[in-house]
Scaffold this motif. Structure first.
Motif, PDB file in Angstrom:
ATOM      1  N   SER A 141     104.406  20.838 150.881  1.00  0.00           N
ATOM      2  CA  SER A 141     104.765  20.235 149.599  1.00  0.00           C
ATOM      3  C   SER A 141     105.947  20.994 149.018  1.00  0.00           C
ATOM      4  O   SER A 141     106.568  21.814 149.685  1.00  0.00           O
ATOM      5  N   ASN A 142     106.279  20.719 147.746  1.00  0.00           N
ATOM      6  CA  ASN A 142     107.410  21.408 147.125  1.00  0.00           C
ATOM      7  C   ASN A 142     106.985  22.680 146.408  1.00  0.00           C
ATOM      8  O   ASN A 142     107.727  23.242 145.618  1.00  0.00           O
ATOM      9  N   ILE A 143     105.754  23.135 146.679  1.00  0.00           N
ATOM     10  CA  ILE A 143     105.322  24.442 146.207  1.00  0.00           C
ATOM     11  C   ILE A 143     104.739  25.204 147.392  1.00  0.00           C
ATOM     12  O   ILE A 143     104.459  24.623 148.441  1.00  0.00           O
ATOM     13  N   ASN A 144     104.559  26.488 147.203  1.00  0.00           N
ATOM     14  CA  ASN A 144     103.909  27.307 148.218  1.00  0.00           C
ATOM     15  C   ASN A 144     102.400  27.283 147.969  1.00  0.00           C
ATOM     16  O   ASN A 144     101.944  27.645 146.884  1.00  0.00           O
ATOM     17  N   ILE A 152     112.360  26.009 149.100  1.00  0.00           N
ATOM     18  CA  ILE A 152     110.998  26.051 149.621  1.00  0.00           C
ATOM     19  C   ILE A 152     110.588  24.692 150.159  1.00  0.00           C
ATOM     20  O   ILE A 152     109.983  24.571 151.228  1.00  0.00           O
ATOM     21  N   LYS A 153     110.922  23.638 149.444  1.00  0.00           N
ATOM     22  CA  LYS A 153     110.535  22.295 149.879  1.00  0.00           C
ATOM     23  C   LYS A 153     111.174  21.954 151.225  1.00  0.00           C
ATOM     24  O   LYS A 153     110.589  21.257 152.051  1.00  0.00           O
ATOM     25  N   GLY A 154     112.385  22.467 151.444  1.00  0.00           N
ATOM     26  CA  GLY A 154     113.114  22.115 152.672  1.00  0.00           C
ATOM     27  C   GLY A 154     112.742  22.946 153.875  1.00  0.00           C
ATOM     28  O   GLY A 154     113.259  22.736 154.957  1.00  0.00           O
ATOM     29  N   LYS A 155     111.845  23.887 153.702  1.00  0.00           N
ATOM     30  CA  LYS A 155     111.493  24.767 154.820  1.00  0.00           C
ATOM     31  C   LYS A 155     110.768  24.009 155.910  1.00  0.00           C
ATOM     32  O   LYS A 155     110.048  23.075 155.648  1.00  0.00           O
TER      33      LYS A 155
END
Length: 268
Positions: free
Chosen positions: A8-11, A265-268
């Motif tokens: 997702s867009n968070i960890n 982070i989202k693009g990882k």
């Protein structure tokens, strides 16, 4: 063992103990299938998770909490968070997100921060919950005795000097007194610290042009532009404009660097 679930867009973090696992935070409503796939890639199952802790009840951190609870996971809420459990309900309703399931109060276990150590120990993990307001009044951090700290959206340690004398600064002082070794953020990259607490090091690879673009999009949001109008005015990619706008509108007082951290982070 700490496993970062990238979906997702968070960890989101899976913390494995000798008697079970703890999940710290979840993603936006609609990300449950991706969550399950991320667990599979990590060699984990939802059945091993005993407790779900939520750093704060903003929509991107608790969006699939109830779906996870339906799998038998107990949602643990600190008493300082109790009044905020349903804060995101109206946001998802306004968004028209039909995939969102509000948290069922019967699936929640409310504890005080002082009671958290005994509960965490049930999973064979040594640590405790600490109230760390600043980003929001209901923000909590999970601090493990081994030095791994999970802080949600508390402003990164490299910004501490900017927040001396504020609630954010006070929250960091509480954490630093517990000697963190590694800090796991909700959006930024994890920071390695010395035992004495050290200095969180930040390296940004973002160009000045990207900074200017994000600033422009934020400015257009303030003026009430639609996403399509902002896209036309900046010439930016539609998905990029949507990401910037969503993060800007859902994270109060967020900086340009904060938005770029989240997109990275989202693009990882």
């Amino acid at each position: 063992m700490v496993i970062e679930l990238k979906y997702s867009n968070i960890n989101t973090y899976l913390i494995r103990g000798t008697k079970g696992s703890i999940l710290f935070d979840t993603g936006w409503a609609g990300s449950f299938p991706q969550f399950c796939r991320a667990l599979g890639r990590a060699g984990a199952t939802v059945q091993e998770i005993r407790y779900l802790f939520i750093s704060h009840f903003h929509p991107d951190h608790m969006g699939i909490a109830q779906e996870i609870a339906r799998c038998g996971v107990k949602i643990v809420v600190a008493d300082v968070q109790r009044a905020h459990i349903h804060d995101a309900d109206g946001i998802f309703a306004k968004e028209g997100n039909r995939l969102y399931l509000p948290i069922a109060d019967e699936d929640v276990r409310v504890i005080s921060c002082g009671e958290s150590r005994a509960l965490v120990e049930e999973c064979g993990i040594a640590g405790e919950v600490v109230h760390t307001p600043g980003h929001s009044e209901d923000s909590i951090s999970l601090c493990l005795d081994e030095g791994a700290f999970f802080v949600g959206d508390l402003n990164p340690l490299y910004e501490l000097e900017l927040h001396r004398g504020t609630q954010i600064g006070e929250s960091w002082e509480k954490l630093l007194a517990r000697n963190p070794i590694k800090v796991y953020y909700g959006h930024a990259k994890a920071a390695e610290l010395s035992r004495e607490w050290g200095t969180a090091k930040k390296e940004s690879g973002h160009s000045k042009d990207v900074f200017r673009l994000v600033k422009k999009i934020m400015k257009y949001m303030d003026k009430g532009y639609t996403l399509e109008d902002a896209r036309r005015a900046t010439g930016a990619d539609r998905a990029f404009v949507e990401d910037v706008a969503r993060m800007y509108l859902t994270h109060q007082n967020i900086s340009v660097q904060g938005i770029l951290d989240r997109i990275e982070i989202k693009g990882k």
